[in-house]
Design a protein around this motif. Structure first.
Motif, PDB file in Angstrom:
ATOM      1  N   SER A 166     -37.502 -55.329 -17.093  1.00 10.58           N
ATOM      2  CA  SER A 166     -38.262 -55.578 -15.869  1.00 10.58           C
ATOM      3  C   SER A 166     -37.799 -54.633 -14.779  1.00 10.58           C
ATOM      4  N   GLU A 167     -38.737 -53.784 -14.333  1.00 10.91           N
ATOM      5  CA  GLU A 167     -38.380 -52.839 -13.292  1.00 10.91           C
ATOM      6  C   GLU A 167     -38.162 -53.543 -11.965  1.00 10.91           C
ATOM      7  N   HIS A 168     -38.705 -54.753 -11.847  1.00 15.72           N
ATOM      8  CA  HIS A 168     -38.621 -55.473 -10.576  1.00 15.72           C
ATOM      9  C   HIS A 168     -37.604 -56.616 -10.634  1.00 15.72           C
ATOM     10  N   GLU A 169     -36.779 -56.635 -11.673  1.00 17.81           N
ATOM     11  CA  GLU A 169     -35.781 -57.687 -11.782  1.00 17.81           C
ATOM     12  C   GLU A 169     -34.763 -57.557 -10.653  1.00 17.81           C
ATOM     13  N   GLU A 170     -34.513 -58.652  -9.983  1.00 19.88           N
ATOM     14  CA  GLU A 170     -33.599 -58.640  -8.843  1.00 19.88           C
ATOM     15  C   GLU A 170     -32.209 -59.105  -9.281  1.00 19.88           C
ATOM     16  N   PRO A 171     -31.166 -58.388  -8.900  1.00 21.45           N
ATOM     17  CA  PRO A 171     -29.808 -58.819  -9.237  1.00 21.45           C
ATOM     18  C   PRO A 171     -29.438 -60.086  -8.471  1.00 21.45           C
ATOM     19  N   GLU A 172     -28.601 -60.902  -9.074  1.00 16.58           N
ATOM     20  CA  GLU A 172     -28.179 -62.147  -8.419  1.00 16.58           C
ATOM     21  C   GLU A 172     -27.384 -61.849  -7.155  1.00 16.58           C
ATOM     22  N   TRP A 173     -26.501 -60.838  -7.244  1.00 16.37           N
ATOM     23  CA  TRP A 173     -25.673 -60.461  -6.111  1.00 16.37           C
ATOM     24  C   TRP A 173     -25.852 -58.978  -5.805  1.00 16.37           C
ATOM     25  N   SER A 174     -25.560 -58.589  -4.579  1.00 18.29           N
ATOM     26  CA  SER A 174     -25.625 -57.180  -4.207  1.00 18.29           C
ATOM     27  C   SER A 174     -24.488 -56.419  -4.889  1.00 18.29           C
ATOM     28  N   LYS A 175     -24.565 -55.099  -4.839  1.00 21.16           N
ATOM     29  CA  LYS A 175     -23.548 -54.262  -5.486  1.00 21.16           C
ATOM     30  C   LYS A 175     -22.164 -54.510  -4.892  1.00 21.16           C
ATOM     31  N   LYS A 176     -22.077 -54.548  -3.551  1.00 20.90           N
ATOM     32  CA  LYS A 176     -20.785 -54.763  -2.896  1.00 20.90           C
ATOM     33  C   LYS A 176     -20.213 -56.145  -3.217  1.00 20.90           C
ATOM     34  N   LYS A 177     -21.099 -57.168  -3.186  1.00 21.91           N
ATOM     35  CA  LYS A 177     -20.639 -58.523  -3.482  1.00 21.91           C
ATOM     36  C   LYS A 177     -20.182 -58.637  -4.922  1.00 21.91           C
ATOM     37  N   SER A 178     -20.896 -57.986  -5.837  1.00 25.58           N
ATOM     38  CA  SER A 178     -20.535 -58.033  -7.254  1.00 25.58           C
ATOM     39  C   SER A 178     -19.157 -57.427  -7.484  1.00 25.58           C
ATOM     40  N   ILE A 179     -18.907 -56.262  -6.873  1.00 29.25           N
ATOM     41  CA  ILE A 179     -17.611 -55.601  -7.031  1.00 29.25           C
ATOM     42  C   ILE A 179     -16.489 -56.442  -6.429  1.00 29.25           C
ATOM     43  N   LEU A 180     -16.758 -57.055  -5.258  1.00 26.47           N
ATOM     44  CA  LEU A 180     -15.753 -57.914  -4.613  1.00 26.47           C
ATOM     45  C   LEU A 180     -15.421 -59.118  -5.488  1.00 26.47           C
ATOM     46  N   ILE A 181     -16.452 -59.748  -6.058  1.00 24.22           N
ATOM     47  CA  ILE A 181     -16.238 -60.915  -6.925  1.00 24.22           C
ATOM     48  C   ILE A 181     -15.460 -60.512  -8.176  1.00 24.22           C
ATOM     49  N   LEU A 182     -15.783 -59.333  -8.731  1.00 22.33           N
ATOM     50  CA  LEU A 182     -15.049 -58.838  -9.900  1.00 22.33           C
ATOM     51  C   LEU A 182     -13.561 -58.686  -9.594  1.00 22.33           C
ATOM     52  N   LEU A 183     -13.244 -58.121  -8.451  1.00 20.14           N
ATOM     53  CA  LEU A 183     -11.847 -57.901  -8.078  1.00 20.14           C
ATOM     54  C   LEU A 183     -11.114 -59.229  -7.874  1.00 20.14           C
ATOM     55  N   ILE A 184     -11.760 -60.158  -7.153  1.00 16.95           N
ATOM     56  CA  ILE A 184     -11.130 -61.453  -6.883  1.00 16.95           C
ATOM     57  C   ILE A 184     -10.932 -62.237  -8.184  1.00 16.95           C
ATOM     58  N   ALA A 185     -11.974 -62.240  -9.038  1.00 15.20           N
ATOM     59  CA  ALA A 185     -11.890 -62.971 -10.300  1.00 15.20           C
ATOM     60  C   ALA A 185     -10.807 -62.377 -11.200  1.00 15.20           C
ATOM     61  N   THR A 186     -10.692 -61.059 -11.208  1.00 14.44           N
ATOM     62  CA  THR A 186      -9.672 -60.406 -12.037  1.00 14.44           C
ATOM     63  C   THR A 186      -8.270 -60.765 -11.563  1.00 14.44           C
ATOM     64  N   LEU A 187      -8.052 -60.788 -10.251  1.00  6.10           N
ATOM     65  CA  LEU A 187      -6.742 -61.177  -9.706  1.00  6.10           C
ATOM     66  C   LEU A 187      -6.418 -62.635 -10.038  1.00  6.10           C
ATOM     67  N   ALA A 188      -7.436 -63.499  -9.921  1.00  5.14           N
ATOM     68  CA  ALA A 188      -7.224 -64.912 -10.245  1.00  5.14           C
ATOM     69  C   ALA A 188      -6.906 -65.087 -11.724  1.00  5.14           C
ATOM     70  N   VAL A 189      -7.619 -64.340 -12.572  1.00  7.82           N
ATOM     71  CA  VAL A 189      -7.367 -64.410 -14.015  1.00  7.82           C
ATOM     72  C   VAL A 189      -5.944 -63.935 -14.332  1.00  7.82           C
ATOM     73  N   ALA A 190      -5.491 -62.898 -13.631  1.00 17.69           N
ATOM     74  CA  ALA A 190      -4.141 -62.384 -13.855  1.00 17.69           C
ATOM     75  C   ALA A 190      -3.093 -63.465 -13.593  1.00 17.69           C
ATOM     76  N   TYR A 191      -3.277 -64.210 -12.497  1.00 18.70           N
ATOM     77  CA  TYR A 191      -2.309 -65.267 -12.165  1.00 18.70           C
ATOM     78  C   TYR A 191      -2.351 -66.406 -13.187  1.00 18.70           C
ATOM     79  N   VAL A 192      -3.561 -66.873 -13.491  1.00 24.16           N
ATOM     80  CA  VAL A 192      -3.706 -67.988 -14.430  1.00 24.16           C
ATOM     81  C   VAL A 192      -3.214 -67.590 -15.817  1.00 24.16           C
ATOM     82  N   SER A 193      -3.488 -66.343 -16.221  1.00 25.62           N
ATOM     83  CA  SER A 193      -3.103 -65.872 -17.550  1.00 25.62           C
ATOM     84  C   SER A 193      -1.591 -65.842 -17.726  1.00 25.62           C
ATOM     85  N   GLU A 194      -0.883 -65.457 -16.665  1.00 24.32           N
ATOM     86  CA  GLU A 194       0.582 -65.416 -16.758  1.00 24.32           C
ATOM     87  C   GLU A 194       1.138 -66.807 -17.075  1.00 24.32           C
TER      88      GLU A 194
END
Length: 352
Positions: free
Chosen positions: A195-223
């Motif tokens: 779909s050429e008109h498919e809309e992303p759930e989050w914006s590019k900046k928000k997606s990258i921010l969520i990825l970084l936060i989730a990765t840091l949280a996973v690092a702590y929980v994983s330890e």
């Protein structure tokens, strides 16, 4: 609805992990809380990479999903290496390979096939991935095992380091081939609708921010999660091999599991296959060699030598996946066949 549940679990799970660590709760409680929290956090990583995939295309989207999904397992493996659990790390790598190829791809083919009788994906990508899978698992993993039989530990480690450097170089060259020199040369499969008109759930900046936060949280929980493996294994009678192959692999790859299946049920098979097989290639050709190099900085180094059952399981998963996917088509029965193979291997590893 599912996303709301994962949001609640992540919101509760991270604080609970902190409390459990400070108050020294039982290993079983910490293991369950940690595993469920990692899966919930992985869902955020999956949704963020899916949003990025909308504007990036199936190849880059699948690569992003596989990369951040594998980041969870890489983090878990680094802490496991630090704790000296080399057997768990090698087993989790085995579990990632057979899990992505048989469980993730199998579920994608099966559930997607129930909705669409015949699903197509890139024939050229399938053949390209088949060659790399055979190289990564059957060549690069089997050779250290065979040669190590007539080598001492130092020579085996040197061989592993050399192979790791070659594999990382070839993986990066493969990315350059697919994303730069031959980008757009092979078109996507016919019949797959984007779909050429498919809309992303989050914006590019928000997606990258969520990825970084989730990765840091996973690092702590994983330890905290890694420190429960030995105790939980003893209480349940699980071997390190079973914990690594099944438990760690499923938890560590939760993001890819959800995303690949979701894409298959939307008939976006190029993305689903890129996530499942692309993730396997990344594990075998980048994450595993990288862990070998990282282990050189640890008290105990990790050679790239697997057990015979691990090698047989990975080689079987590769050959079955190649034979099923090489025609660029899938259906629910092929997916069921792959799932059956995964269950059989799971039973075998449980009984070892």
């Amino acid at each position: 609805m599912v996303n709301k549940i994962f949001t609640i679990i992540a919101g509760i799970g991270v604080p609970l992990t902190i409390i459990a660590s400070l108050m020294h709760w039982s290993s079983i409680a910490m293991f369950l809380i940690g595993a469920i929290t990692v899966i919930a956090l992985s869902s955020f990583m999956g949704r963020a990479t899916e949003s990025l995939a909308v504007v990036s295309g199936p190849r880059i989207g699948g690569l992003l999903n596989a990369t951040f999904g594998n980041a969870v397992e890489l983090i878990i493996s680094i802490f496991a290496l630090k704790a000296g659990l080399i057997g768990v790390v090698l087993a989790s790598l085995t579990g990632s390979v057979i899990g992505n190829l048989l469980l993730v791809a199998g579920l994608s083919f099966f559930l997607g096939g129930l909705k669409f009788k015949r699903q197509k994906f890139s024939f050229h990508d399938a053949q390209h991935n088949a060659g790399l899978l055979i190289f990564a698992v059957i060549v690069a993993f089997v050779i250290p095992e065979i040669f190590s039989m007539s080598m001492n530990e130092t020579e085996t480690l040197q061989l592993s380091v050399g192979i790791s450097i070659v594999m990382i170089a070839l993986y990066l060259a493969g990315l350059f081939f697919k994303l730069v020199t031959h980008r757009g040369v092979y078109q996507h499969s016919e019949g797959e609708e984007y779909s050429e008109h498919e809309e992303p759930e989050w914006s590019k900046k928000k997606s990258i921010l969520i990825l970084l936060i989730a990765t840091l949280a996973v690092a702590y929980v994983s330890e905290n999660l890694v420190h429960t493996f030995e105790s939980v294994g003893e209480q349940f009678g699980w071997s390190q091999l079973f914990i690594g192959v099944i438990i760690v692999a499923i938890v560590g790859n939760a993001a890819e599991h959800a995303s690949a299946i979701l894409m298959a049920m939307k008939n976006k098979m190029d993305v689903a296959v890129e996530i499942a097989i692309g993730s396997t290639l990344q594990i075998a050709m980048f994450v595993a060699p990288l862990l070998v190099l990282i282990s050189l900085l640890m008290p105990e180094s990790m050679p790239l030598v697997f057990t015979i059952p691990e090698l047989v399981a990975m080689a079987t998963a590769v050959m079955l996946t190649v034979s099923i996917s090489n025609d660029g088509e899938s259906n629910w029965f092929e997916g069921l066949t792959m799932l059956a193979a995964y269950v059989i291997m799971g039973i075998g590893f449980f009984l070892l």
